[in-house]
Design a protein around this motif. Sequence first.
Motif, short mmCIF file in Angstrom:
data_model
loop_
_atom_site.label_atom_id
_atom_site.label_comp_id
_atom_site.label_asym_id
_atom_site.label_seq_id
_atom_site.Cartn_x
_atom_site.Cartn_y
_atom_site.Cartn_z
N LEU A 1 0.83 -1.21 0.00
CA LEU A 1 0.00 0.00 0.00
C LEU A 1 0.86 1.25 0.00
O LEU A 1 0.61 2.20 -0.76
CB LEU A 1 -0.93 -0.02 1.22
CG LEU A 1 -1.87 1.17 1.37
CD1 LEU A 1 -2.73 1.32 0.15
CD2 LEU A 1 -2.73 1.00 2.60
N GLY A 2 1.92 1.23 0.83
CA GLY A 2 2.83 2.38 0.88
C GLY A 2 3.47 2.61 -0.48
O GLY A 2 3.55 3.74 -0.97
N LYS B 1 2.32 1.68 -3.41
CA LYS B 1 1.30 2.18 -4.34
C LYS B 1 1.08 3.68 -4.15
O LYS B 1 0.99 4.43 -5.12
CB LYS B 1 -0.03 1.46 -4.09
CG LYS B 1 -0.17 0.11 -4.74
CD LYS B 1 -1.49 -0.51 -4.29
CE LYS B 1 -1.75 -1.86 -4.93
NZ LYS B 1 -2.93 -2.50 -4.33
N ALA B 2 1.01 4.11 -2.88
CA ALA B 2 0.73 5.52 -2.61
C ALA B 2 1.88 6.39 -3.13
O ALA B 2 1.64 7.42 -3.77
CB ALA B 2 0.53 5.74 -1.11
N VAL B 3 3.13 5.94 -2.90
CA VAL B 3 4.28 6.74 -3.36
C VAL B 3 4.29 6.82 -4.89
O VAL B 3 4.45 7.90 -5.48
CB VAL B 3 5.60 6.15 -2.82
CG1 VAL B 3 6.78 6.83 -3.48
CG2 VAL B 3 5.66 6.29 -1.32
N ALA C 1 1.75 6.44 -6.89
CA ALA C 1 0.62 7.25 -7.35
C ALA C 1 0.94 8.74 -7.24
O ALA C 1 0.68 9.51 -8.15
CB ALA C 1 -0.62 6.92 -6.52
N ILE C 2 1.56 9.14 -6.10
CA ILE C 2 1.89 10.56 -5.92
C ILE C 2 2.86 11.01 -7.01
O ILE C 2 2.70 12.09 -7.60
CB ILE C 2 2.53 10.78 -4.53
CG1 ILE C 2 1.52 10.48 -3.42
CG2 ILE C 2 3.08 12.21 -4.42
CD1 ILE C 2 0.88 11.64 -2.77
N VAL D 1 -5.28 0.78 -8.13
CA VAL D 1 -4.86 0.77 -6.72
C VAL D 1 -5.78 -0.14 -5.92
O VAL D 1 -5.33 -1.04 -5.22
CB VAL D 1 -4.86 2.19 -6.13
CG1 VAL D 1 -4.53 2.15 -4.65
CG2 VAL D 1 -3.87 3.07 -6.88
#
Lengths: 122, 338
Positions: free
Chosen positions: B12-13, B15-17, B19-20, B108
């Motif tokens: 998840l971490g 994916k978030a990085v 995505a940003i 995501v």
Amino acid sequence: MTGYFEDYITVAVFAAFGALLVAVSVGASALLRPKNPSATKSQTYECGIDPVGGGWSQTHVRYYIFALLFLIFDVEAVFIFPWAIQLEALGMFALVEMIVFIVILLAGLVYAVRKGVLEWES
Amino acid sequence: MSALFDNFWALLGLKAVVAILVILNVALVIIFAELKISAHMQSRVGPYFAGGRYGWAQPLADGLKFIQKEDLVPRDADRPVFKLAPMVVLAGTVATFVIIPFSPTLVVRDLDLGVFYALAAGSVATIGVLMAGWSSANKYSLMGGLRAAAQLIAYELPLVLAVVGVVIHAGTLSMSGIVEAQAEPFFHLGQTAIHLPYIFQGQIIGFAIFFIAMLAELNRTPFDMPIAESELVMGYLTEYSGIRFTMFFLGEYAGMFAMSAIASSLFLGGYYFPGLDSGTFGPIVLMAKVGLLVFVMIWIRWTFPRLREDQLQSFAWRWLVPLSLVNLAVTATFKVVF
């Protein structure tokens, strides 16, 4: 952990990362930017002249009746979504029911328009 | 490596990085496209020197400049709210990207609520705008914030109701489900299967309503009254300077990316294009569609004059809401009867 909670956690983590992006950028900028505060600089901007009166002046929120209308229609939208998914299974009965519902709402909108709710001059 | 991918939190971490990073890069590209296309529409050259050819590094240079600027908070401002406002805007915008499918596997998290969630998360940014307008203790900002809220009230409904037409067709709220439903053949012409996105399956009015409402939701011209520079200086952004202003700016362009991606997935077939393998070419196809919509948005900006606030309200309530309800009823009738 079930998928149900993973959904919510994913959303929460993404929102948190959005806020974190701002925090990190502001933090990085703090290392680079100058800081020379002065009374004039921290004045509220009003086209170069000294601000007149307070910042939170009384404002006529002209659209408060729109907001009430919005509330009614927004609740309707919440009803419509489950109906839209199940429409094929429910068939003609659901269709007629929803059209009756929509016509009643539209009649309400017409009434509001005729009453002059959408006029701004008053 | 596979242990990393198996761990929910690590993945998840990651994916978030990612995505940003994708959001930041696409936002920079859109900003550059806006500078360059606007310039050519006005017979100018636009950015030319930064980064050598075509001035491609102009948005980066702007960002570097902004990050070095002093961060001013007005003395009268409501400080906590003033500082929280850009965070709310970015949180809402980044959260929207959770459901955007770039290919059958590259998403995501394919939430069950899908579109409904996207519309909800997309309107969170308006709360941030209203916070910015209120906390600045500036008359122009307050007017700008209130106008943004008024726009949300008027155009959220057509936006939501236009989506219902697509949901009726697809029978699901999941974004991937909606794209997959468009990848199904619409009808057969002899041996050839004809694939059509929803815009050509009778949802063209729905798409038009969605696109207009999307412009209003993003505060794009002709609906940019919240930051109308001729009357409100810079609206809710008046008191923001340096990096905080940049964050609002970024949020605006990330919002354009998100809404274009949602519109492409709902009406234009998303990552699917007939004859191309969605697994390999999906992201490219989606980005091409996003690019097309972004171009149209920039084009509209230099074509239409700004509306007046009451014109905006009456346009939404007199035309778009009834039209989208009729569109909904017609779509449902066709779905049930045929």
